[in-house]
Design a protein around this motif. Structure first.
Motif, PDB file in Angstrom:
ATOM      1  N   ARG A 123      49.369  32.585  52.317  1.00 52.41           N
ATOM      2  CA  ARG A 123      50.720  32.074  52.569  1.00 52.41           C
ATOM      3  C   ARG A 123      51.392  31.628  51.272  1.00 52.41           C
ATOM      4  O   ARG A 123      52.583  31.919  51.030  1.00 52.41           O
ATOM      5  CB  ARG A 123      50.652  30.892  53.537  1.00 52.41           C
ATOM      6  N   ASP A 124      50.630  30.943  50.417  1.00 54.85           N
ATOM      7  CA  ASP A 124      51.187  30.376  49.183  1.00 54.85           C
ATOM      8  C   ASP A 124      50.980  31.273  47.970  1.00 54.85           C
ATOM      9  O   ASP A 124      51.397  30.904  46.865  1.00 54.85           O
ATOM     10  CB  ASP A 124      50.545  29.005  48.906  1.00 54.85           C
ATOM     11  N   ARG A 125      50.310  32.424  48.173  1.00 54.77           N
ATOM     12  CA  ARG A 125      49.955  33.311  47.065  1.00 54.77           C
ATOM     13  C   ARG A 125      49.244  32.492  45.973  1.00 54.77           C
ATOM     14  O   ARG A 125      49.569  32.560  44.784  1.00 54.77           O
ATOM     15  CB  ARG A 125      51.184  34.022  46.496  1.00 54.77           C
ATOM     16  N   ASP A 126      48.240  31.737  46.424  1.00 58.73           N
ATOM     17  CA  ASP A 126      47.506  30.807  45.560  1.00 58.73           C
ATOM     18  C   ASP A 126      46.155  31.425  45.205  1.00 58.73           C
ATOM     19  O   ASP A 126      45.194  31.343  45.969  1.00 58.73           O
ATOM     20  CB  ASP A 126      47.323  29.472  46.296  1.00 58.73           C
ATOM     21  N   ALA A 127      46.077  32.032  44.018  1.00 60.12           N
ATOM     22  CA  ALA A 127      44.852  32.723  43.612  1.00 60.12           C
ATOM     23  C   ALA A 127      43.702  31.752  43.380  1.00 60.12           C
ATOM     24  O   ALA A 127      42.538  32.085  43.647  1.00 60.12           O
ATOM     25  CB  ALA A 127      45.119  33.532  42.344  1.00 60.12           C
ATOM     26  N   ASP A 128      44.001  30.547  42.874  1.00 68.89           N
ATOM     27  CA  ASP A 128      42.936  29.567  42.624  1.00 68.89           C
ATOM     28  C   ASP A 128      42.291  29.119  43.934  1.00 68.89           C
ATOM     29  O   ASP A 128      41.060  28.991  44.017  1.00 68.89           O
ATOM     30  CB  ASP A 128      43.492  28.350  41.879  1.00 68.89           C
ATOM     31  N   ARG A 129      43.109  28.880  44.940  1.00 66.26           N
ATOM     32  CA  ARG A 129      42.579  28.479  46.244  1.00 66.26           C
ATOM     33  C   ARG A 129      41.765  29.614  46.854  1.00 66.26           C
ATOM     34  O   ARG A 129      40.712  29.386  47.468  1.00 66.26           O
ATOM     35  CB  ARG A 129      43.732  28.096  47.172  1.00 66.26           C
ATOM     36  N   ALA A 130      42.240  30.822  46.682  1.00 68.61           N
ATOM     37  CA  ALA A 130      41.507  31.988  47.185  1.00 68.61           C
ATOM     38  C   ALA A 130      40.152  32.105  46.508  1.00 68.61           C
ATOM     39  O   ALA A 130      39.143  32.423  47.156  1.00 68.61           O
ATOM     40  CB  ALA A 130      42.323  33.255  46.957  1.00 68.61           C
ATOM     41  N   LEU A 131      40.111  31.814  45.219  1.00 66.34           N
ATOM     42  CA  LEU A 131      38.863  31.910  44.462  1.00 66.34           C
ATOM     43  C   LEU A 131      37.845  30.873  44.937  1.00 66.34           C
ATOM     44  O   LEU A 131      36.648  31.152  45.037  1.00 66.34           O
ATOM     45  CB  LEU A 131      39.150  31.740  42.975  1.00 66.34           C
ATOM     46  N   LEU A 132      38.315  29.682  45.252  1.00 70.37           N
ATOM     47  CA  LEU A 132      37.418  28.634  45.762  1.00 70.37           C
ATOM     48  C   LEU A 132      36.833  29.032  47.119  1.00 70.37           C
ATOM     49  O   LEU A 132      35.643  28.822  47.386  1.00 70.37           O
ATOM     50  CB  LEU A 132      38.170  27.308  45.878  1.00 70.37           C
ATOM     51  N   ALA A 133      37.676  29.592  47.977  1.00 72.95           N
ATOM     52  CA  ALA A 133      37.198  30.056  49.278  1.00 72.95           C
ATOM     53  C   ALA A 133      36.203  31.199  49.101  1.00 72.95           C
ATOM     54  O   ALA A 133      35.178  31.266  49.803  1.00 72.95           O
ATOM     55  CB  ALA A 133      38.378  30.505  50.137  1.00 72.95           C
ATOM     56  N   TRP A 134      36.498  32.096  48.186  1.00 74.54           N
ATOM     57  CA  TRP A 134      35.632  33.236  47.879  1.00 74.54           C
ATOM     58  C   TRP A 134      34.230  32.773  47.495  1.00 74.54           C
ATOM     59  O   TRP A 134      33.229  33.345  47.935  1.00 74.54           O
ATOM     60  CB  TRP A 134      36.287  34.013  46.747  1.00 74.54           C
ATOM     61  N   ALA A 135      34.148  31.708  46.719  1.00 77.58           N
ATOM     62  CA  ALA A 135      32.855  31.213  46.240  1.00 77.58           C
ATOM     63  C   ALA A 135      32.015  30.604  47.358  1.00 77.58           C
ATOM     64  O   ALA A 135      30.782  30.540  47.255  1.00 77.58           O
ATOM     65  CB  ALA A 135      33.070  30.182  45.132  1.00 77.58           C
ATOM     66  N   ARG A 136      32.662  30.170  48.446  1.00 77.31           N
ATOM     67  CA  ARG A 136      31.922  29.523  49.537  1.00 77.31           C
ATOM     68  C   ARG A 136      31.108  30.505  50.374  1.00 77.31           C
ATOM     69  O   ARG A 136      30.308  30.077  51.207  1.00 77.31           O
ATOM     70  CB  ARG A 136      32.881  28.753  50.448  1.00 77.31           C
ATOM     71  N   ASP A 137      31.288  31.787  50.155  1.00 81.01           N
ATOM     72  CA  ASP A 137      30.509  32.762  50.908  1.00 81.01           C
ATOM     73  C   ASP A 137      29.015  32.586  50.642  1.00 81.01           C
ATOM     74  O   ASP A 137      28.186  32.821  51.524  1.00 81.01           O
ATOM     75  CB  ASP A 137      30.944  34.181  50.550  1.00 81.01           C
TER      76      ASP A 137
END
Length: 232
Positions: free
Chosen positions: A145-159
């Motif tokens: 929604r926010d086009r927030d790459a940093d937030r996406a990266l944090l979520a990505w790492a939680r896998d």
């Protein structure tokens, strides 16, 4: 004069915003479906499981709408640069969300089968696994929604965290099956549920990678760390 970041053709901005909205709605439906499936497992609610399975059709229909919108945008607008990344990523993200919905529906299907046998203790591990998967989905939807790459990266790492918990549940279920063969049927259904949720995490991290690509035009540099040790 148009403002920076705005397209000269206002309708183009509206179409891109509509595409984003459709994906947000689709993602929220998949998240609700996952949360409801976990609840159906814990409460042994077969009626709820049936409703979840039926509701997956709405996600499939939204994916089809998004595919048609993407085809129309590509044909009529011929987007380039970031606009092209936005449109192509929308197609990939909607596909990942559709798979998340499928896996959530699979959990509900297994819940129906699980309700036909005696309950086993490892079922209490499922809510935590589902909670982490749901949190990752929520984060990537907000990042999109926010086009927030940093937030996406944090979520990505939680896998990796999700994989590690899945590995623990996998080993616990195997132990239960070895201790008492009467547990095999129930534990097998739980194994499939846990694997479905682990795969949901993989698709959520795919979404995170696409968000990063939209913003930066490159793939995430580091390799995705996997915590799934079930094959070792």
């Amino acid at each position: 004069m148009s403002l920076p970041g705005e397209h000269i053709v206002k309708s183009y901005d509206e179409e891109l915003n509509r595409l984003t909205g459709e994906i947000q709605r689709m993602g929220n439906l998949a998240l609700v479906e996952l949360e409801a499936a976990i609840t159906a497992v814990i409460e042994r609610d077969s009626d709820a499981a049936e409703r979840i399975i039926a509701s997956d059709k709405a996600i499939d229909e939204l994916e089809n709408e998004i595919s048609q919108d993407v085809i129309r945008l590509l044909a009529l607008r011929q987007p380039i640069a970031r606009d092209l990344r936005e449109v192509l990523a929308a197609l990939r993200i909607s596909s990942d969300i559709e798979r998340i919905g499928d896996y959530a529906a699979n959990v509900a299907k297994r819940a129906l089968a699980l309700n036909r046998v005696d309950q086993v203790r490892p079922v209490i591990s499922m809510p935590r696994l589902g909670k982490i998967a749901g949190e990752i989905i929520s984060e990537v939807l907000l990042a999109y929604r926010d086009r927030d790459a940093d937030r996406a990266l944090l979520a990505w790492a939680r896998d990796e965290e999700l994989d590690a918990l899945y590995t623990g549940i996998f080993r616990e279920l195997l132990t239960y099956m070895m201790e008492d063969p009467r547990n095999i049927t129930a534990c097998t259904h739980l194994l499939f549920m846990a694997k479905n949720i682990e795969r949901i995490g993989d698709h959520a991290t795919n979404i995170a990678e696409n968000i990063y690509f939209i913003v930066h035009g490159t793939q995430i540099a580091q390799e995705r760390r996997k915590g799934d040790k079930t094959t070792s």
